[in-house]
Design a protein around this motif. Structure first.
Motif, PDB file in Angstrom:
ATOM      1  N   ASN A   1      52.514  86.434  97.488  1.00  0.00           N
ATOM      2  CA  ASN A   1      52.721  85.168  98.213  1.00  0.00           C
ATOM      3  C   ASN A   1      51.478  84.774  98.994  1.00  0.00           C
ATOM      4  O   ASN A   1      51.044  83.615  98.954  1.00  0.00           O
ATOM      5  CB  ASN A   1      53.929  85.291  99.150  1.00  0.00           C
ATOM      6  N   LEU A   2      50.886  85.734  99.703  1.00  0.00           N
ATOM      7  CA  LEU A   2      49.682  85.419 100.478  1.00  0.00           C
ATOM      8  C   LEU A   2      48.514  85.071  99.555  1.00  0.00           C
ATOM      9  O   LEU A   2      47.755  84.133  99.826  1.00  0.00           O
ATOM     10  CB  LEU A   2      49.308  86.610 101.367  1.00  0.00           C
ATOM     11  N   ALA A   3      48.375  85.824  98.456  1.00  0.00           N
ATOM     12  CA  ALA A   3      47.271  85.560  97.528  1.00  0.00           C
ATOM     13  C   ALA A   3      47.429  84.212  96.838  1.00  0.00           C
ATOM     14  O   ALA A   3      46.448  83.481  96.654  1.00  0.00           O
ATOM     15  CB  ALA A   3      47.180  86.678  96.493  1.00  0.00           C
ATOM     16  N   SER A   4      48.659  83.868  96.428  1.00  0.00           N
ATOM     17  CA  SER A   4      48.866  82.569  95.774  1.00  0.00           C
ATOM     18  C   SER A   4      48.611  81.417  96.741  1.00  0.00           C
ATOM     19  O   SER A   4      48.077  80.373  96.360  1.00  0.00           O
ATOM     20  CB  SER A   4      50.285  82.478  95.190  1.00  0.00           C
ATOM     21  N   ALA A   5      48.980  81.610  98.010  1.00  0.00           N
ATOM     22  CA  ALA A   5      48.692  80.573  99.013  1.00  0.00           C
ATOM     23  C   ALA A   5      47.189  80.419  99.213  1.00  0.00           C
ATOM     24  O   ALA A   5      46.673  79.298  99.343  1.00  0.00           O
ATOM     25  CB  ALA A   5      49.375  80.931 100.335  1.00  0.00           C
ATOM     26  N   ALA A   6      46.460  81.541  99.226  1.00  0.00           N
ATOM     27  CA  ALA A   6      45.002  81.470  99.348  1.00  0.00           C
ATOM     28  C   ALA A   6      44.397  80.757  98.147  1.00  0.00           C
ATOM     29  O   ALA A   6      43.448  79.968  98.281  1.00  0.00           O
ATOM     30  CB  ALA A   6      44.415  82.878  99.488  1.00  0.00           C
ATOM     31  N   GLY A   7      44.923  81.031  96.953  1.00  0.00           N
ATOM     32  CA  GLY A   7      44.439  80.367  95.747  1.00  0.00           C
ATOM     33  C   GLY A   7      44.678  78.877  95.764  1.00  0.00           C
ATOM     34  O   GLY A   7      43.901  78.108  95.180  1.00  0.00           O
ATOM     35  N   ASN A   8      45.759  78.452  96.427  1.00  0.00           N
ATOM     36  CA  ASN A   8      46.002  77.016  96.564  1.00  0.00           C
ATOM     37  C   ASN A   8      44.924  76.342  97.403  1.00  0.00           C
ATOM     38  O   ASN A   8      44.538  75.204  97.159  1.00  0.00           O
ATOM     39  CB  ASN A   8      47.372  76.773  97.209  1.00  0.00           C
ATOM     40  N   GLU A   9      44.424  77.067  98.406  1.00  0.00           N
ATOM     41  CA  GLU A   9      43.407  76.497  99.294  1.00  0.00           C
ATOM     42  C   GLU A   9      42.007  76.591  98.698  1.00  0.00           C
ATOM     43  O   GLU A   9      41.219  75.649  98.813  1.00  0.00           O
ATOM     44  CB  GLU A   9      43.444  77.217 100.648  1.00  0.00           C
ATOM     45  N   VAL A  10      41.699  77.734  98.095  1.00  0.00           N
ATOM     46  CA  VAL A  10      40.372  77.940  97.505  1.00  0.00           C
ATOM     47  C   VAL A  10      40.571  78.419  96.074  1.00  0.00           C
ATOM     48  O   VAL A  10      40.935  79.565  95.845  1.00  0.00           O
ATOM     49  CB  VAL A  10      39.543  78.981  98.296  1.00  0.00           C
ATOM     50  N   SER A  11      40.344  77.540  95.124  1.00  0.00           N
ATOM     51  CA  SER A  11      40.566  77.879  93.720  1.00  0.00           C
ATOM     52  C   SER A  11      39.690  79.055  93.304  1.00  0.00           C
ATOM     53  O   SER A  11      38.508  79.120  93.635  1.00  0.00           O
ATOM     54  CB  SER A  11      40.242  76.669  92.836  1.00  0.00           C
ATOM     55  N   GLY A  12      40.305  79.999  92.597  1.00  0.00           N
ATOM     56  CA  GLY A  12      39.578  81.184  92.156  1.00  0.00           C
ATOM     57  C   GLY A  12      39.594  82.328  93.141  1.00  0.00           C
ATOM     58  O   GLY A  12      38.974  83.362  92.906  1.00  0.00           O
TER      59      GLY A  12
END
Length: 531
Positions: free
Chosen positions: A257-268
């Motif tokens: 969940n935390l990683a997917s949220a981070a990916g939403n903010e910064v792609s890759g």
């Protein structure tokens, strides 16, 4: 030690080929679909059965099934044959049902494991991929039970070589895939190729293990006489293991969940870098640690059954020293050479150099976790050899709670660009704490684990590995000074000097200061080469 090393060497060879083909598979996948939207959706869908597989192999099978099969082989007049047939029958029926339920619940599972809105394209693609991939659970389970039965008969080769077939099948599928990495343009047919191709690899892997069982004379006959299956004893032991699974899954859900949220903010910078770095981090442990543990657990279980705690201590000490002789230099090299490892592996096709460097940065942090994670896993096997699945639940719960707290702190304190690195650091610290607690409890159980002897051996290994780390740092500094930014060629130069020559330097220093585990490994390899 010699028996443990021989069994471990057979498994390590198979695991080495498996891991190498696994990385070819990962490279082909990263090149085909990248590390951004589609890559995150695929890895989110794949992570669910993969996590369950990990827990099944390292939890239920090792903690419950292996000790119970060993007892049945020693106790029953037929050498445990009927018990094994009942076990495989029940596992097949139960896991097929679980797989069906998981496919139906795919939207709920993706919702639990990611922070994507239900209407987003990432969520929709992940759900469809999960519905193609989750049937793996049935074949995962059947193959795993077959592998456990083979291990109790000291047949270690097939369980370690079967994943190679899986990897080869999936590599072919990924090479045939031509749908690109744009999550908004990919078709349902392309998703079916990715998902069903992934499942086909597991079908092939399970088939190899079933055939291996048949070749050693195991004749499978469905048995539903559950009264004689020891379900009461299994449920009593397994209930605690299920608790461990639940606790671990809660921690894993927080990570995704935390990683997917981070990916939403910064792609890759989301799920895919975390997944790819974690797979690389697991390589040394997967090749050496799993092999040693798999050979060690049945022997410790027999020693416990015979009331010989001194043999348990001896087996554990040998296992720790043997694993650490590889993990110590590997952990230091991961911390130094992370980006130099990931650029040649992943900077191809749809994955750029900057994306690969970030994966390497995450891997560097994971290097801190390699030793505590490996020792933690060894310590759990001490409890499992006693048939104790309750203590690992409490230790695992404490480790997961510490990890979750540190991850939430990282989420609050770090920018999204660095969050996945923070998650890896939290993982390392939590396993270090968990290893300390597990060591204390296991030492009480067997009246001492030989901590002073093991500590001195580890100190000598770190001293032997220190020149290797210095050489690797020098290789990174000189190469980047001469060639600038990391690219494919200069990464290979760094790996050749820092990893290749550094590894030889470690072997030379370890031999000079007489580390017996390293000398034994070198002698065994030299003997085989000389034949």
């Amino acid at each position: 030690m010699s028996r443990l090393m021989r069994a471990s060497a057979i498994m390590a060879a198979g695991t080495m080929v498996s891991r190498v083909t696994g990385f070819v598979r990962t490279m082909v996948l990263a090149s085909a679909i990248g590390v951004r939207g589609l890559g995150d959706a695929y890895n989110a869908a794949y992570a669910i059965p993969y996590a369950i597989l990990d827990l099944l192999l390292l939890g239920v099978l090792s903690s419950v099934i292996v000790p119970m099969v060993v007892k049945a082989q020693q106790r029953d007049p037929d050498g445990g044959r009927a018990y094994e047939q009942r076990l495989l029958t029940l596992a097949t029926v139960a896991l097929v049902a679980v797989a069906i339920l998981a496919v139906v619940a795919a939207p709920l599972l993706i919702d639990l494991y990611t922070a994507w809105p239900r209407g987003s394209r990432e969520f929709q693609v992940a759900v469809l991929l999960a519905q193609f991939i989750l049937p793996q659970l049935a074949f995962f389970g059947i193959g795993s039970v077959a592998g456990a039965i083979l291990n109790t008969r000291d047949r270690f080769a097939a369980p370690m070589w079967a994943p190679v077939i899986n990897n080869v099948v999936v590599i072919v599928v990924f090479l045939l895939y031509s749908g690109g990495s744009d999550i908004n343009e990919i078709t349902d047919f392309d998703l079916a190729v990715l998902g069903l191709g992934t499942t086909l690899g597991i079908v092939a892997q399970a088939s190899v293990l079933v055939v291996a069982l048949k070749r050693i004379g195991f004749s499978f006959r469905p048995r539903f006489d559950v009264r004689n299956a020891g379900l009461g004893e299994m449920a009593k032991a397994g209930s605690w293991t299920i608790g461990y699974v639940v606790v671990s899954q809660l921690g894993f859900m927080l990570i995704t969940n935390l990683a997917s949220a981070a990916g939403n903010e910064v792609s890759g910078h989301g799920i895919t870098p975390y997944t790819l770095a974690f797979q690389l981090f697991q390589l040394p442990y997967g090749i050496v640690g799993v092999s040693v543990i798999t050979a060690m657990l049945p022997r410790m279980s027999r020693s416990v059954a015979n009331g010989r705690l001194d043999e348990v201590r001896t087996e554990f000490g040998s296992g720790v020293r043997l694993i650490s002789s590889v993990m110590v230099p590997a952990s230091l090299l991961l911390m130094v050479l992370g980006p130099a490892i990931t650029v040649p592996l992943y900077a191809h096709g749809e994955t750029g150099v900057a994306d690969a460097v970030y994966i390497g940065n995450v891997l560097q942090v994971y290097g801190l976790a390699l030793m505590p994670f490996s020792i933690f896993q060894l310590l759990l096997r001490v409890f499992y050899s006693f048939g104790d699945t309750r203590t690992p639940v409490f230790v695992g719960a404490g480790t997961t709670a510490a990890s979750a707290l540190l991850m939430l702190v990282a989420n609050a304190a770090l920018p999204a660009r660095y969050l996945v690195m923070g998650l890896a650091f939290a993982y390392a610290v939590a396993y270090a704490l968990g290893a300390i607690i597990a060591w204390t409890l296991a030492s009480r159980r067997v009246h001492g684990l030989g901590g002073w002897t093991i500590g001195m051996a580890l100190t000598r290994m770190y001293l032997a590995a220190l020149p290797t780390a210095v050489l690797a740092l020098a290789a990174v500094w000189v190469t980047q000074l001469a060639f600038g930014q990391l690219a494919f060629l200069n990464s290979l130069i760094i790996l050749a000097v820092g990893g290749g020559l550094g590894g030889l330097l470690y072997l030379a220093v370890a031999h000079k200061i007489r580390i017996p585990e390293v000398n034994s490994i070198v002698g065994m390899v030299a003997g085989r080469v000389g034949r």
